[in-house]
Design a protein around this motif. Sequence first.
Motif, PDB file in Angstrom:
ATOM      1  N   PRO A  58      28.967  38.400  51.335  1.00 39.55           N
ATOM      2  CA  PRO A  58      29.383  38.035  52.688  1.00 39.55           C
ATOM      3  C   PRO A  58      29.610  36.528  52.761  1.00 39.55           C
ATOM      4  O   PRO A  58      28.940  35.756  52.056  1.00 39.55           O
ATOM      5  N   VAL A  59      30.532  36.105  53.610  1.00 41.30           N
ATOM      6  CA  VAL A  59      30.814  34.682  53.800  1.00 41.30           C
ATOM      7  C   VAL A  59      30.875  34.365  55.288  1.00 41.30           C
ATOM      8  O   VAL A  59      31.001  35.248  56.129  1.00 41.30           O
ATOM      9  N   GLY A  60      30.776  33.070  55.580  1.00 34.41           N
ATOM     10  CA  GLY A  60      30.878  32.625  56.965  1.00 34.41           C
ATOM     11  C   GLY A  60      29.799  33.233  57.831  1.00 34.41           C
ATOM     12  O   GLY A  60      28.651  33.401  57.416  1.00 34.41           O
ATOM     13  N   GLU A  61      30.175  33.574  59.042  1.00 30.74           N
ATOM     14  CA  GLU A  61      29.232  34.124  60.005  1.00 30.74           C
ATOM     15  C   GLU A  61      28.637  35.458  59.538  1.00 30.74           C
ATOM     16  O   GLU A  61      27.484  35.780  59.853  1.00 30.74           O
ATOM     17  N   THR A  62      29.405  36.205  58.792  1.00 22.67           N
ATOM     18  CA  THR A  62      28.920  37.490  58.278  1.00 22.67           C
ATOM     19  C   THR A  62      27.691  37.286  57.394  1.00 22.67           C
ATOM     20  O   THR A  62      26.780  38.115  57.384  1.00 22.67           O
ATOM     21  N   SER A  63      27.650  36.167  56.660  1.00 20.86           N
ATOM     22  CA  SER A  63      26.510  35.922  55.770  1.00 20.86           C
ATOM     23  C   SER A  63      25.212  35.692  56.541  1.00 20.86           C
ATOM     24  O   SER A  63      24.126  35.819  55.979  1.00 20.86           O
ATOM     25  N   ARG A 119      31.833  53.026  52.679  1.00 20.86           N
ATOM     26  CA  ARG A 119      31.434  53.503  54.010  1.00 20.86           C
ATOM     27  C   ARG A 119      29.911  53.441  54.162  1.00 20.86           C
ATOM     28  O   ARG A 119      29.405  53.028  55.206  1.00 20.86           O
ATOM     29  N   ASP A 120      29.193  53.847  53.127  1.00 20.80           N
ATOM     30  CA  ASP A 120      27.728  53.848  53.177  1.00 20.80           C
ATOM     31  C   ASP A 120      27.166  52.442  53.385  1.00 20.80           C
ATOM     32  O   ASP A 120      26.119  52.281  54.016  1.00 20.80           O
ATOM     33  N   THR A 121      27.838  51.441  52.854  1.00 20.31           N
ATOM     34  CA  THR A 121      27.362  50.056  52.975  1.00 20.31           C
ATOM     35  C   THR A 121      28.077  49.318  54.093  1.00 20.31           C
ATOM     36  O   THR A 121      27.910  48.111  54.243  1.00 20.31           O
ATOM     37  N   ASP A 122      28.868  50.033  54.881  1.00 20.24           N
ATOM     38  CA  ASP A 122      29.556  49.480  56.052  1.00 20.24           C
ATOM     39  C   ASP A 122      30.465  48.290  55.700  1.00 20.24           C
ATOM     40  O   ASP A 122      30.481  47.284  56.383  1.00 20.24           O
ATOM     41  N   LEU A 123      31.224  48.453  54.613  1.00 19.60           N
ATOM     42  CA  LEU A 123      32.161  47.409  54.193  1.00 19.60           C
ATOM     43  C   LEU A 123      33.610  47.782  54.505  1.00 19.60           C
ATOM     44  O   LEU A 123      34.510  46.975  54.288  1.00 19.60           O
ATOM     45  N   LEU A 124      33.833  48.980  55.015  1.00 23.19           N
ATOM     46  CA  LEU A 124      35.189  49.470  55.229  1.00 23.19           C
ATOM     47  C   LEU A 124      35.537  49.476  56.701  1.00 23.19           C
ATOM     48  O   LEU A 124      34.764  49.944  57.536  1.00 23.19           O
ATOM     49  N   ASP A 125      36.707  48.949  57.010  1.00 20.54           N
ATOM     50  CA  ASP A 125      37.233  48.918  58.377  1.00 20.54           C
ATOM     51  C   ASP A 125      38.315  49.988  58.452  1.00 20.54           C
ATOM     52  O   ASP A 125      39.358  49.857  57.839  1.00 20.54           O
ATOM     53  N   GLU A 126      38.022  51.065  59.184  1.00 20.23           N
ATOM     54  CA  GLU A 126      38.969  52.187  59.218  1.00 20.23           C
ATOM     55  C   GLU A 126      39.722  52.249  60.521  1.00 20.23           C
ATOM     56  O   GLU A 126      39.322  51.957  61.535  1.00 20.23           O
ATOM     57  N   MET A 146      43.080  51.749  56.341  1.00 16.26           N
ATOM     58  CA  MET A 146      41.747  51.215  56.145  1.00 16.26           C
ATOM     59  C   MET A 146      41.857  49.974  55.275  1.00 16.26           C
ATOM     60  O   MET A 146      42.802  49.828  54.506  1.00 16.26           O
ATOM     61  N   LYS A 147      40.877  49.094  55.434  1.00 15.89           N
ATOM     62  CA  LYS A 147      40.815  47.892  54.607  1.00 15.89           C
ATOM     63  C   LYS A 147      39.376  47.385  54.601  1.00 15.89           C
ATOM     64  O   LYS A 147      38.526  47.891  55.342  1.00 15.89           O
ATOM     65  N   ILE A 148      39.130  46.389  53.784  1.00 20.79           N
ATOM     66  CA  ILE A 148      37.810  45.779  53.718  1.00 20.79           C
ATOM     67  C   ILE A 148      37.562  45.007  55.003  1.00 20.79           C
ATOM     68  O   ILE A 148      38.453  44.338  55.524  1.00 20.79           O
ATOM     69  N   LYS A 149      36.345  45.092  55.531  1.00 21.31           N
ATOM     70  CA  LYS A 149      35.999  44.346  56.739  1.00 21.31           C
ATOM     71  C   LYS A 149      36.115  42.855  56.475  1.00 21.31           C
ATOM     72  O   LYS A 149      35.883  42.385  55.351  1.00 21.31           O
ATOM     73  N   ASP A 150      36.441  42.108  57.505  1.00 25.42           N
ATOM     74  CA  ASP A 150      36.473  40.654  57.413  1.00 25.42           C
ATOM     75  C   ASP A 150      35.074  40.137  57.107  1.00 25.42           C
ATOM     76  O   ASP A 150      34.072  40.739  57.506  1.00 25.42           O
ATOM     77  N   GLY A 151      35.013  38.999  56.427  1.00 25.98           N
ATOM     78  CA  GLY A 151      33.730  38.371  56.171  1.00 25.98           C
ATOM     79  C   GLY A 151      33.145  38.669  54.807  1.00 25.98           C
ATOM     80  O   GLY A 151      31.988  38.338  54.545  1.00 25.98           O
ATOM     81  N   PHE A 152      33.934  39.287  53.924  1.00 29.79           N
ATOM     82  CA  PHE A 152      33.468  39.584  52.569  1.00 29.79           C
ATOM     83  C   PHE A 152      34.524  39.136  51.574  1.00 29.79           C
ATOM     84  O   PHE A 152      35.723  39.290  51.815  1.00 29.79           O
ATOM     85  N   ILE A 153      34.066  38.571  50.464  1.00 28.57           N
ATOM     86  CA  ILE A 153      34.988  38.194  49.396  1.00 28.57           C
ATOM     87  C   ILE A 153      34.456  38.708  48.069  1.00 28.57           C
ATOM     88  O   ILE A 153      33.256  38.930  47.899  1.00 28.57           O
ATOM     89  N   MET A 154      35.374  38.873  47.136  1.00 29.24           N
ATOM     90  CA  MET A 154      35.012  39.268  45.788  1.00 29.24           C
ATOM     91  C   MET A 154      35.233  38.059  44.884  1.00 29.24           C
ATOM     92  O   MET A 154      36.274  37.403  44.955  1.00 29.24           O
ATOM     93  N   ASN A 155      34.250  37.768  44.060  1.00 32.05           N
ATOM     94  CA  ASN A 155      34.343  36.707  43.071  1.00 32.05           C
ATOM     95  C   ASN A 155      34.011  37.267  41.708  1.00 32.05           C
ATOM     96  O   ASN A 155      33.283  38.264  41.603  1.00 32.05           O
ATOM     97  N   LYS A 156      34.520  36.617  40.686  1.00 29.32           N
ATOM     98  CA  LYS A 156      34.149  36.992  39.325  1.00 29.32           C
ATOM     99  C   LYS A 156      33.114  35.988  38.845  1.00 29.32           C
ATOM    100  O   LYS A 156      33.345  34.783  38.870  1.00 29.32           O
TER     101      LYS A 156
END
Length: 88
Positions: free
Chosen positions: A20-25, A81-88, A1-11
């Motif tokens: 979300p970034v790109g088309e996902t946003s 999983r609840d927020t649909d951010l995980l690609d399993e 499993m990993k994080i779905k494409d289209g999301f980044i973490m920033n501080k």
Amino acid sequence: MKIKDGFIMNKVGSQHVVVPVGETSMKRHCMVRLNGTGAFLWGQLAADTVEEELVQALLAEYAVDEGTARADVAAFLGKLRDTDLLDE
């Protein structure tokens, strides 16, 4: 499993935020705040991994017992999983 494409973490200041970034946003309008442990686990999920590897990484990084590590990882994955951010 990993994080779905289209999301980044920033501080931002002292907070870690996922956006979300790109088309996902265009489809997803959300922002998720993470604490330090959540940010650490998010980083571990950048590559394809399994739950046991996350538990072991948490044990190696933090002074926590195995039961707590397992519960924390399970809770974190459940929220992803609840927020649909995980690609399993």
